[in-house]
Design an enzyme around this catalytic site. Structure first.
Site, PDB file in Angstrom:
ATOM      1  N   HIS A  96      -7.600  -7.714 -16.451  1.00 25.89           N
ATOM      2  CA  HIS A  96      -7.600  -8.542 -17.676  1.00 25.89           C
ATOM      3  C   HIS A  96      -8.768  -8.009 -18.219  1.00 25.89           C
ATOM      4  O   HIS A  96      -9.854  -7.550 -17.861  1.00 25.89           O
ATOM      5  CB  HIS A  96      -7.656 -10.301 -17.042  1.00 25.89           C
ATOM      6  CG  HIS A  96      -7.770 -11.143 -18.218  1.00 25.89           C
ATOM      7  ND1 HIS A  96      -8.979 -10.966 -19.088  1.00 25.89           N
ATOM      8  CD2 HIS A  96      -7.100 -11.761 -18.623  1.00 25.89           C
ATOM      9  CE1 HIS A  96      -8.617 -11.870 -20.005  1.00 25.89           C
ATOM     10  NE2 HIS A  96      -7.421 -12.317 -20.026  1.00 25.89           N
ATOM     11  N   GLU A 165      -2.044  -7.633 -23.875  1.00 26.46           N
ATOM     12  CA  GLU A 165      -3.035  -8.642 -24.543  1.00 26.46           C
ATOM     13  C   GLU A 165      -3.825  -7.827 -25.350  1.00 26.46           C
ATOM     14  O   GLU A 165      -5.001  -7.383 -24.771  1.00 26.46           O
ATOM     15  CB  GLU A 165      -3.706  -9.323 -23.240  1.00 26.46           C
ATOM     16  CG  GLU A 165      -2.791 -10.264 -22.457  1.00 26.46           C
ATOM     17  CD  GLU A 165      -3.766 -11.621 -21.844  1.00 26.46           C
ATOM     18  OE1 GLU A 165      -3.358 -12.480 -22.274  1.00 26.46           O
ATOM     19  OE2 GLU A 165      -4.753 -11.226 -21.255  1.00 26.46           O
TER      20      GLU A 165
HETATM   21  P1  13P Z   1      -5.815 -17.005 -25.034  1.00 32.00           P
HETATM   22  O1  13P Z   1      -4.243 -17.630 -25.119  1.00 32.00           O
HETATM   23  O2  13P Z   1      -6.922 -18.178 -25.116  1.00 32.00           O
HETATM   24  O3  13P Z   1      -5.789 -16.437 -26.479  1.00 32.00           O
HETATM   25  O4  13P Z   1      -6.182 -16.172 -24.082  1.00 32.00           O
HETATM   26  C1  13P Z   1      -5.166 -15.284 -23.707  1.00 32.00           C
HETATM   27  C2  13P Z   1      -5.561 -14.455 -22.391  1.00 32.00           C
HETATM   28  O5  13P Z   1      -6.479 -13.815 -22.205  1.00 32.00           O
HETATM   29  C3  13P Z   1      -4.897 -14.881 -21.228  1.00 32.00           C
HETATM   30  O6  13P Z   1      -4.898 -14.026 -20.057  1.00 32.00           O
END
Ligand code: 13P
Length: 247
Positions: A96, A165
């Site tokens: 992450h 992400e």
């Molecule tokens: P948000 O949905 O709050 O933007 O976060 C995404 C995230 O980092 C999930 O791992």
């Protein structure tokens, strides 16, 4: 198969299980329930009790991270894949951006993925470019680097999920355009096919996903699901994402 994964980050105490209970009730009765999986990653402190509670229920419990050693070591506050598995975790996130930002290197991430898979955890491997990389049109090369430096053909791709992400989208309400996201997801799947020489593992999108924008993502059939932060901390918001996706 589609995936709706909630990442609670630093949120939750034992009584927060009521949130998951409501999500589980919806999931258990949803006519579309066989088309998707729901996984929640609470903080380490809740994994054992939540895993026990949901053992024979629909929701699966996972961890948000694991340490890059297999079993035990002398690293203060570290939690290994073996320890996670022993308390019932079925999944773990790895890579992450929060943890990459705190110093996770590709070498560490490779060990995390390897040891997690070895301990029969399914791995959700997170990748994503930052704002500057996006501005400099480096997105595709950054993603390729993040994937090829860590993933290897010998890893069991059936236990691997990749979550895209973009860092600039996490918690900001900003999301990529449909065209951008389609192009990026196709690129990720192509790189993954290159690594695994077969079909790609599932690829999810994460970053400001909520009930109001999920319908836009549904147009992109290459996206196999979502990794949700903020909207996973409220049952209604998380259920709305599933409801609106299948509407
Ligand atoms: P948000 O949905 O709050 O933007 O976060 C995404 C995230 O980092 C999930 O791992």
């Amino acid at each position: 198969m589609r995936y709706f994964i909630g990442n609670w980050k630093m949120f939750g105490v034992p009584k927060s299980i009521s949130i998951l209970n409501k999500i589980n009730s919806y999931y258990s009765k949803d006519k579309n329930r066989n088309k998707y999986r729901v996984i929640m990653t609470p903080p380490y402190t809740l994994i054992e009790s939540y895993s026990k509670y949901f053992k024979n229920k629909k929701i699966s419990i996972g961890a948000q991270n694991c340490y890059q050693k297999e079993q035990f070591s002398s690293n203060t506050a570290a939690v290994s894949p073996y320890m996670l598995k022993s308390v019932g975790a079925k999944y773990t996130l790895v890579g992450h951006s929060d943890n990459r930002g705190e110093g996770d290197t590709d070498t560490m991430l490779k060990d995390k993925v390897r040891y997690a898979l070895k301990n029969n955890l399914k791995v959700v491997f997170c990748i994503g470019e930052n704002k500057t990389e996006k501005k400099n049109k480096k997105t595709l090369s950054v993603l390729k680097r993040q994937l090829t430096k860590v993933l290897e053909k010998k890893f069991n791709k059936n236990n691997l999920i990749v979550a895209y992400e973009p860092i600039w989208s996490i918690g900001t309400g900003k999301i990529p355009t449909t065209d951008e996201l389609k192009k990026t997801t196709i690129h990720i799947k192509k790189v993954l096919k290159g690594i695994f020489k077969k079909n790609s593992p599932a690829v999810l999108y994460g970053g400001s996903v909520d009930g109001s924008n999920v319908e836009m993502f549904k147009e992109i059939k290459e996206i196999d699901g979502f990794l949700v932060g903020g909207a996973s901390k409220t049952s209604k918001k998380f259920i709305d994402i599933i409801k609106n996706y299948y509407r």
